[in-house]
Design a protein around this motif. Structure first.
Motif, mmCIF file in Angstrom:
data_model
loop_
_atom_site.group_PDB
_atom_site.id
_atom_site.type_symbol
_atom_site.label_atom_id
_atom_site.label_comp_id
_atom_site.label_asym_id
_atom_site.label_seq_id
_atom_site.Cartn_x
_atom_site.Cartn_y
_atom_site.Cartn_z
ATOM 1 N N MET A 13 0.826 -1.199 0.000
ATOM 2 C CA MET A 13 0.000 0.000 0.000
ATOM 3 C C MET A 13 0.865 1.255 0.000
ATOM 4 O O MET A 13 0.497 2.277 -0.585
ATOM 5 N N LEU A 14 2.014 1.196 0.651
ATOM 6 C CA LEU A 14 2.953 2.307 0.718
ATOM 7 C C LEU A 14 4.255 1.923 0.010
ATOM 8 O O LEU A 14 4.583 0.735 -0.098
ATOM 9 N N PRO A 15 5.017 2.884 -0.472
ATOM 10 C CA PRO A 15 6.289 2.556 -1.114
ATOM 11 C C PRO A 15 7.194 1.722 -0.207
ATOM 12 O O PRO A 15 7.287 1.972 1.003
ATOM 13 N N ALA A 16 7.854 0.726 -0.790
ATOM 14 C CA ALA A 16 8.628 -0.241 -0.009
ATOM 15 C C ALA A 16 9.737 0.419 0.805
ATOM 16 O O ALA A 16 10.009 0.020 1.942
ATOM 17 N N LYS A 17 10.384 1.442 0.256
ATOM 18 C CA LYS A 17 11.475 2.092 0.992
ATOM 19 C C LYS A 17 10.949 2.826 2.223
ATOM 20 O O LYS A 17 11.599 2.839 3.272
ATOM 21 N N LEU A 18 9.760 3.415 2.105
ATOM 22 C CA LEU A 18 9.161 4.075 3.263
ATOM 23 C C LEU A 18 8.732 3.036 4.291
ATOM 24 O O LEU A 18 8.909 3.231 5.497
ATOM 25 N N THR A 19 8.172 1.924 3.811
ATOM 26 C CA THR A 19 7.772 0.844 4.715
ATOM 27 C C THR A 19 8.956 0.346 5.524
ATOM 28 O O THR A 19 8.859 0.114 6.734
ATOM 29 N N ALA A 20 10.112 0.182 4.856
ATOM 30 C CA ALA A 20 11.318 -0.278 5.559
ATOM 31 C C ALA A 20 11.752 0.755 6.603
ATOM 32 O O ALA A 20 12.170 0.401 7.712
ATOM 33 N N LYS A 21 11.620 2.013 6.262
ATOM 34 C CA LYS A 21 11.995 3.082 7.199
ATOM 35 C C LYS A 21 11.078 3.097 8.426
ATOM 36 O O LYS A 21 11.510 3.383 9.541
ATOM 37 N N LEU A 22 9.808 2.771 8.223
ATOM 38 C CA LEU A 22 8.826 2.800 9.299
ATOM 39 C C LEU A 22 8.808 1.526 10.128
ATOM 40 O O LEU A 22 8.127 1.464 11.156
ATOM 41 N N SER A 23 9.516 0.508 9.711
ATOM 42 C CA SER A 23 9.474 -0.782 10.382
ATOM 43 C C SER A 23 9.885 -0.665 11.846
ATOM 44 O O SER A 23 10.802 0.090 12.196
ATOM 45 N N VAL A 24 9.190 -1.442 12.703
ATOM 46 C CA VAL A 24 9.530 -1.446 14.126
ATOM 47 C C VAL A 24 10.485 -2.591 14.464
ATOM 48 O O VAL A 24 10.719 -2.893 15.625
ATOM 49 N N GLY A 25 11.026 -3.238 13.440
ATOM 50 C CA GLY A 25 11.986 -4.314 13.689
ATOM 51 C C GLY A 25 13.291 -3.771 14.243
ATOM 52 O O GLY A 25 13.442 -2.581 14.505
ATOM 53 N N GLU A 26 14.243 -4.668 14.411
ATOM 54 C CA GLU A 26 15.521 -4.299 15.039
ATOM 55 C C GLU A 26 16.181 -3.151 14.285
ATOM 56 O O GLU A 26 16.251 -3.142 13.068
ATOM 57 N N GLY A 27 16.660 -2.172 15.012
ATOM 58 C CA GLY A 27 17.286 -1.023 14.388
ATOM 59 C C GLY A 27 17.568 0.058 15.404
ATOM 60 O O GLY A 27 17.692 -0.209 16.597
ATOM 61 N N ASP A 28 17.620 1.267 14.927
ATOM 62 C CA ASP A 28 17.924 2.387 15.811
ATOM 63 C C ASP A 28 16.628 2.946 16.394
ATOM 64 O O ASP A 28 15.840 2.216 16.964
ATOM 65 N N GLU A 29 16.378 4.217 16.225
ATOM 66 C CA GLU A 29 15.187 4.821 16.802
ATOM 67 C C GLU A 29 13.975 4.611 15.892
ATOM 68 O O GLU A 29 14.080 4.683 14.672
#
Length: 649
Positions: free
Chosen positions: A267-283
């Motif tokens: 539904m949303l662009p894949a790169k934005l989806t990856a940025k919004l992911s709550v998986g392991e990462g920073d903030e």
């Protein structure tokens, strides 16, 4: 109410039939819904339906807006409980201007949609199309049951996974994937400002399937005396997608991420989806719901909501959590704190589910799900997976249900216009039809399944054998589809009211719209109106059904391709099936292990009755077991043809 209206329509038609020289006749308008057998129904605005015999369809095709004349009672229609019968007298509007079909030998066309007529003729340029191609057809006219069409586009060769999926996307008008430019533009979106609470010290966990595409939720838990605080943390998509913005419009048009076997159309662009992911990462920016749970009972006793910033959640899989539940074993990467948190989550969510079963009396339909697994890039179908919901999936489900309920209550209590998930109880005619089938074919009297307690009692009483999934499927078909509404009405299956969808804003626009509304409320911005949400609810309900139809069409096609591969490889598996329908031409069977319906020709059974297991009555009946081997794939009828075990065609 529906039953009374149908009686009124019958009485009117009876009175009109008794007039020898009547000048007035009863007419109605609605959408024509075609059945594969040739007849159909016209769904009226008031919720009634009019049965249309095959000879009275008057060249209407599935989805057409039509005007019907209500027919006087006739002996051939007696005994029907689905309302009056009618005749199509006018096609007001064609729904289908285009559709997709496969070119068969002799340049015959078979529509991808089985509800469309079998007789399709092409005129004009073939645009290089050949036998075996998927083509897009522009409908010119329908005359005496024949669709006259022109080829507008050659899609690709049937049997190639990418082309099969392209055909499904064309048929169901699934929006194209985002372009590289759109993905890059979405990645440049800047965060909108809102007051946030720093929660980077919280341990949170994203629990998903191993192959999850969207990670938009995580959970946390900690003890507080005799309570526990369960946190449900959702990706704060509204921080980047403002109402009426470029990507808001694109997301609203799609309404949902569409998941096909081997292909995901987000539904949303894949790169934005990856940025919004709550998986392991920073903030990570989150919109969080904190639920106060009575540890002894599992009751939700309090709730609050906040916008926060968190440290990326630890990623876990359902398999890992299930293994820990069953054996106590867990990956070495789990810390002592993480192990204790998961144990507490399992304990608390199990009690929440038990409390919900007692207080809300939800209907649980534990149906296995069969999914075809394929690799579009390598044009390879690797198998059919049969999945049953486990306690690890139930853990996450309980958390999401509780968060959705809490947000739905807040919308109602604060008078904020929103969008709710609603589900009406079964219609009286569906209950009657289902009850008659159960009693006649299974010797079971379900009772009034429009009462949840009766429905639950019926489900719990079912035999634990291959007939159970068939009966549950029949029960599911007797239920209404869940919908979206601006009114906080009942959700029959869940036993809830004031229930919304909040927990998946990356893949459902309905959830994103609720997030945006709460964002505006928290910032004292202008809110979306109830009328706007009502219109949005209707649109999203239609798009959800369309996405589901696309998934089933693609899945069914891929399953047939996979079974064809097995057949060509000499596979000789014996399948246990349950008879779901009996006709003069043969048996329709439910083959549960692979999640397909198939057909057994009666002439084959009659030649070799010793190879099938019949009931004690010596006849075939719905619900009987039968053991089969796959004989061939009928792509024209989109069906698997089986024969009794031990014989081949």
């Amino acid at each position: 109410m529906r039953k009374d209206k149908k009686k009124r329509l019958r009485r009117i038609s009876e009175r009109q039939a008794s007039r020898k020289n009547r000048k007035d006749e009863l007419f109605a308008e609605g959408r024509f819904s075609a059945a594969r057998a040739g007849f159909g129904f016209v769904d009226l605005e008031d919720g009634n339906s009019v049965f249309i015999p095959e000879k009275f369809t008057n060249d209407a095709i599935d989805g057409d807006l039509v005007r019907v004349q209500i027919l006087p009672p006739r002996r051939e229609f007696e005994g029907r409980d689905n309302g009056p019968a009618g005749r199509v007298v006018e096609i007001i509007e064609r729904k289908r201007a285009e559709f997709v079909g496969e070119i068969l030998p002799g340049f015959r066309i078979k529509a991808l949609d089985p509800k469309l007529p079998d007789f399709i003729r092409v005129f004009g340029s073939k645009h290089g199309a050949e036998t075996g191609d998927w083509v897009k057809l522009r409908l010119d006219s329908v005359e005496e049951g024949v669709c006259y069409c022109q080829i507008s586009k050659v899609i690709g060769k049937a049997g190639i996974i990418a082309a099969d999926l392209d055909a499904v996307c064309e048929e169901f008008d699934i929006p194209r994937p985002y372009t590289a430019e759109e993905n890059d533009a979405a990645l440049e979106l800047e965060e909108r400002e809102i007051e946030r609470i720093d929660r980077r010290n919280i341990n949170s966990y994203a629990i998903d399937p191993a192959d999850a595409k969207d990670q938009d939720d995580a959970v946390s838990i900690h003890e507080a005396q005799d309570k526990v605080i369960l946190g449900v943390h959702i990706s704060d998509v509204a921080a980047y997608i403002a109402p009426r913005s470029r990507f808001d419009a694109a997301a609203q048009k799609r309404a949902f991420s569409c998941y096909l076997p081997g292909r995901t159309l987000p539904m949303l662009p894949a790169k934005l989806t990856a940025k919004l992911s709550v998986g392991e990462g920073d903030e990570v920016l989150t919109h969080s719901v904190y639920l106060e749970i009575d540890r002894a009972t599992g009751e939700v006793t309090g709730y609050h909501r906040e916008h926060s910033v968190m440290r990326g959640a630890a990623r876990l899989t359902y398999d890992e959590v299930q293994e820990f539940l069953e054996s106590g074993r867990h990956p070495e990467s789990w810390s002592n704190q993480q192990t204790a948190d998961i144990a507490l989550l399992l304990e608390v969510t199990a009690k929440m589910r038990s409390f919900r079963a007692l207080s809300e009396k939800f209907i649980d339909l534990p149906l296995p799900e069969s999914r075809v697994v394929c690799n579009e890039r390598e044009n390879l179908i690797t198998g059919i997976e049969k999945r049953v919901q486990r306690k690890s999936e139930q853990l996450v489900e309980e958390c999401m249900l509780a968060a959705n309920s809490a947000v739905g209550r807040e919308l109602v209590e604060k008078g904020i216009a929103g969008l709710y998930r609603v589900h009406t109880s079964p219609a009286p005619e569906k209950i009657t039809e289902f009850s008659d089938m159960m009693e006649m074919n299974f010797g079971i009297v379900p009772g009034d399944i429009s009462v949840r307690e009766n429905c639950i009692k019926f489900i719990n009483s079912l035999p634990d054998d291959p007939r159970r999934p068939l009966i549950l499927n029949l029960l599911l078909r007797s239920m209404a589809r869940a919908e979206y509404s601006a009114k906080a009405l009942e959700h029959f299956a869940l036993g809830k009211t004031k229930y919304c969808h909040f927990t998946s804003p990356i893949r459902r626009y309905t959830d994103l719209a609720v997030h945006q509304q709460l964002w505006n409320y928290d910032n004292k911005f202008r809110l979306r109106s109830g009328a706007a949400f009502e219109e949005l609810g209707r649109y999203c309900t239609e798009q959800e059904e369309n996405c589901d139809s696309a998934f089933y069409a693609a899945s069914d096609r891929m399953k047939l391709r996979y079974l064809e591969m097995l057949l060509e490889a000499g596979d000789d598996t014996v399948y246990e099936a349950v008879i779901s329908r009996v006709s003069n031409s043969g048996l329709q069977v439910d083959v549960g292990d692979i999640g397909v319906y198939g057909f057994v020709p009666m002439e084959v059974i009659n030649r070799h009755p010793e190879n099938a297991r019949r009931s004690r009555r010596g006849e075939y009946h719905i619900g009987d077991y039968i053991y089969l081997r796959l004989a061939r794939i009928d792509f024209v009828r989109n069906s698997c043809v089986f024969v009794p075990a031990g014989r081949v065609l």
